[in-house]
Design a protein around this motif. Sequence first.
Motif, PDB file in Angstrom:
ATOM      1  N   GLY A 173      -3.957   9.568  -2.011  1.00  0.00           N
ATOM      2  CA  GLY A 173      -2.974  10.455  -1.381  1.00  0.00           C
ATOM      3  C   GLY A 173      -1.569   9.893  -1.506  1.00  0.00           C
ATOM      4  N   VAL A 174      -1.431   8.561  -1.392  1.00  0.00           N
ATOM      5  CA  VAL A 174      -0.119   7.929  -1.571  1.00  0.00           C
ATOM      6  C   VAL A 174       0.356   8.112  -3.008  1.00  0.00           C
ATOM      7  N   LEU A 175      -0.561   7.942  -3.980  1.00  0.00           N
ATOM      8  CA  LEU A 175      -0.210   8.113  -5.393  1.00  0.00           C
ATOM      9  C   LEU A 175       0.219   9.548  -5.682  1.00  0.00           C
ATOM     10  N   LYS A 176      -0.420  10.525  -5.055  1.00  0.00           N
ATOM     11  CA  LYS A 176      -0.032  11.929  -5.262  1.00  0.00           C
ATOM     12  C   LYS A 176       1.384  12.193  -4.758  1.00  0.00           C
ATOM     13  N   GLU A 177       1.750  11.549  -3.669  1.00  0.00           N
ATOM     14  CA  GLU A 177       3.120  11.705  -3.160  1.00  0.00           C
ATOM     15  C   GLU A 177       4.136  11.093  -4.119  1.00  0.00           C
ATOM     16  N   MET A 178       3.730  10.039  -4.798  1.00  0.00           N
ATOM     17  CA  MET A 178       4.641   9.373  -5.739  1.00  0.00           C
ATOM     18  C   MET A 178       5.011  10.282  -6.910  1.00  0.00           C
ATOM     19  N   VAL A 179       4.062  11.063  -7.383  1.00  0.00           N
ATOM     20  CA  VAL A 179       4.322  11.896  -8.572  1.00  0.00           C
ATOM     21  C   VAL A 179       4.770  13.306  -8.207  1.00  0.00           C
ATOM     22  N   PRO A 211       7.223  16.049  -7.455  1.00  0.00           N
ATOM     23  CA  PRO A 211       8.676  16.189  -7.679  1.00  0.00           C
ATOM     24  C   PRO A 211       9.444  16.303  -6.367  1.00  0.00           C
ATOM     25  N   ASP A 212      10.606  15.681  -6.332  1.00  0.00           N
ATOM     26  CA  ASP A 212      11.498  15.694  -5.164  1.00  0.00           C
ATOM     27  C   ASP A 212      10.905  14.996  -3.945  1.00  0.00           C
ATOM     28  N   SER A 213       9.845  14.232  -4.147  1.00  0.00           N
ATOM     29  CA  SER A 213       9.270  13.483  -3.027  1.00  0.00           C
ATOM     30  C   SER A 213      10.126  12.262  -2.728  1.00  0.00           C
ATOM     31  N   ARG A 214      10.222  11.904  -1.448  1.00  0.00           N
ATOM     32  CA  ARG A 214      11.011  10.733  -1.051  1.00  0.00           C
ATOM     33  C   ARG A 214      10.183   9.452  -1.139  1.00  0.00           C
ATOM     34  N   GLN A 215       8.906   9.603  -1.519  1.00  0.00           N
ATOM     35  CA  GLN A 215       8.034   8.435  -1.646  1.00  0.00           C
ATOM     36  C   GLN A 215       8.487   7.571  -2.829  1.00  0.00           C
ATOM     37  N   ALA A 216       8.631   6.263  -2.595  1.00  0.00           N
ATOM     38  CA  ALA A 216       9.036   5.352  -3.671  1.00  0.00           C
ATOM     39  C   ALA A 216       7.943   5.274  -4.735  1.00  0.00           C
ATOM     40  N   LEU A 256       0.809  -1.211   0.000  1.00  0.00           N
ATOM     41  CA  LEU A 256       0.000   0.000   0.000  1.00  0.00           C
ATOM     42  C   LEU A 256       0.844   1.263   0.000  1.00  0.00           C
ATOM     43  N   PHE A 257       1.892   1.285   0.807  1.00  0.00           N
ATOM     44  CA  PHE A 257       2.719   2.480   0.891  1.00  0.00           C
ATOM     45  C   PHE A 257       4.009   2.363   0.096  1.00  0.00           C
ATOM     46  N   VAL A 258       4.261   1.220  -0.489  1.00  0.00           N
ATOM     47  CA  VAL A 258       5.373   0.984  -1.400  1.00  0.00           C
ATOM     48  C   VAL A 258       6.694   1.407  -0.780  1.00  0.00           C
ATOM     49  N   LYS A 259       7.011   0.790   0.339  1.00  0.00           N
ATOM     50  CA  LYS A 259       8.311   1.002   0.957  1.00  0.00           C
ATOM     51  C   LYS A 259       9.214  -0.150   0.543  1.00  0.00           C
ATOM     52  N   ALA A 260      10.443   0.167   0.159  1.00  0.00           N
ATOM     53  CA  ALA A 260      11.374  -0.870  -0.282  1.00  0.00           C
ATOM     54  C   ALA A 260      11.997  -1.569   0.914  1.00  0.00           C
ATOM     55  N   GLY A 261      12.275  -2.865   0.751  1.00  0.00           N
ATOM     56  CA  GLY A 261      12.996  -3.610   1.781  1.00  0.00           C
ATOM     57  C   GLY A 261      12.112  -4.005   2.944  1.00  0.00           C
ATOM     58  N   SER A 262      12.733  -4.443   4.002  1.00  0.00           N
ATOM     59  CA  SER A 262      12.017  -4.887   5.187  1.00  0.00           C
ATOM     60  C   SER A 262      12.448  -4.029   6.369  1.00  0.00           C
ATOM     61  N   PHE A 263      11.494  -3.607   7.169  1.00  0.00           N
ATOM     62  CA  PHE A 263      11.793  -2.744   8.306  1.00  0.00           C
ATOM     63  C   PHE A 263      11.464  -3.466   9.600  1.00  0.00           C
ATOM     64  N   ASP A 264      12.338  -3.320  10.580  1.00  0.00           N
ATOM     65  CA  ASP A 264      12.096  -3.923  11.881  1.00  0.00           C
ATOM     66  C   ASP A 264      11.186  -3.058  12.739  1.00  0.00           C
ATOM     67  N   ALA A 265      10.959  -1.812  12.319  1.00  0.00           N
ATOM     68  CA  ALA A 265      10.142  -0.894  13.112  1.00  0.00           C
ATOM     69  C   ALA A 265       8.726  -0.804  12.552  1.00  0.00           C
TER      70      ALA A 265
END
Length: 311
Positions: free
Chosen positions: A140-146, A148-153, A105-114
Amino acid sequence: MEFLGCPAIFHESALIEFFANGSVRDGMIVSTIGGIAVEIRESVFAETFGLPTEGLTDLSEVPRNFLSDAQSLFSASENEVSTSCLKKEIKMQYRLLSDILAKSLFVKAGSFDAVTRDRFLLMTVITFDVKVNWGNLLFGVLKEMVTPDSRQAKGYAIQICVLLKNIPGLELGESKAFPAPRILNEKTVHRIISVNENVGIEEVGEAPTAKKTPVKKTMSKKRQAASEAEVAPVIKKKRSTKGKSAVTRRISLDKQVEDTTADDVDMIILQVISESTDLSSNKEDQGDKLVDEPDIGDDFGAWLESSFPGS
């Protein structure tokens, strides 16, 4: 193969242009692909994928009683967990839910322990079936993706391509199959579970220290030859003179170089050269005194006998 009801294919070239030219304007997503304008509204996004449009739009509004119950329910121990905790502190099924939210859903790369607070709140509303406006949340997640300069994957590749197909006159180019390991199925779920089972496990003991390979000290050929108990005889050399055949003689250095170093051998060689030079120069100064002494140029063997008796 399908992903959430959508064919598991995507159009790579179209997606690259979509994100490269994308931005948010007046609450909708705009971009250009092949010179054609693209506009995606929240209502179209929610309708295409059948997402609920009623319910919470702010996760901070989750009822306190649900949140308190979740802190006890999610805990892998008798103690309540905080809304920001480590995955090892919660039960296995909720570790899995946390990873699905983070990666799908939030498209975070890798695995997080937190487990972040926002993710904990989402896990709570899902577990207690609290109504959420998923159309608004995911758009809202999709808007963050597009942005510019967003850190969202960048993500939602399949869903974006489904939306782009509905735009008249837009050519998406060649399609590709979505990588199977990225599709949530029974196999990938089992893999996520096996990974999460090892979260927080500390290795017992220390790994054995690797044995160091002994470094063999090597000597130069020159020093190695000088350190041998027995020294091989010097190789025969030929010396030629005018009108005479070359005289060859074997020189044994057993006495001279016994228990000597390579530097001593060098000194012996230099001494021979020096004495031969002195003989040549002294011959002119001493006149008849050197008549009986052999000339090195005439007979090397005779000169060697007289210069180094017993050699």
